[in-house]
Design a protein around this motif. Structure first.
Motif: not given
Length: 168
Positions: A33-54
């Motif tokens: 999961v990232v937050t995209v700011r613009s084509d010029a500014r690098q997106p910040r990675v907010l975290g991971l989507v994790v599939e847990v058991f179930g």
């Protein structure tokens, strides 16, 4: 972060097991999961989507990731088990960036995104820094030329795309 490589590619993270500090597997990476700011500014990675058991998908913030090693990811162990809900300001790397058509600014080459690389900045944030792009093939049954370029050298990833191919 204790032991993390300088650059990690998103496609290599998908399916990796996530462990707590005691070495118990809590799930597998499904997306970033990232937050995209613009084509010029690098997106910040907010975290991971994790599939847990179930088959439930949860969000694991990057602040909870303690290390990314070859073949595994470790967390602090403190995870919110609430089901992941994507916000309007968030972009899924695998689900929404892969297969997007982009233009490489310096050359004008148009191609399709097949991977993105992330790096940890000095302030410990993870940022998307590289984009792997494949040109359309010119011959049958052959892959087009590939390019790995800086995020700022691409055009077309910051805009929202309602349609996306389902290759990945």
């Amino acid at each position: 972060m204790s032991t993390s490589p300088n650059r990690v590619y998103a496609a290599r993270l998908v399916g990796l097991p996530i462990f707590d500090p005691l070495g118990e597997q809590v799930g597998k990476v499904r997306d970033l999961v990232v937050t995209v700011r613009s084509d010029a500014r690098q997106p910040r990675v907010l975290g991971l989507v994790v599939e847990v058991f179930g088959r439930r998908r949860i969000f694991v913030p990057m602040t909870r990731v303690t290390s990314i090693d070859a073949g595994q990811i470790y967390t602090t162990g403190l995870l919110n088990m609430r089901r992941f809900q994507q916000r309007s300001t968030e972009t899924l790397v695998i689900g929404q960036m892969f297969d997007r058509q982009v233009t490489i600014r310096p050359t004008g080459v148009v191609g399709t995104v097949y991977d993105v690389g992330m790096e940890q900045a000095r302030n410990r944030d993870w940022l998307l820094s590289r984009v792997a792009v494949q040109e359309p093939s010119k011959a049958l049954r052959r892959r087009g030329q590939t390019h790995v370029v800086e995020w700022s050298d691409t055009e077309g990833l910051a805009s929202r795309s309602p349609t996306q191919a389902a290759t990945h």
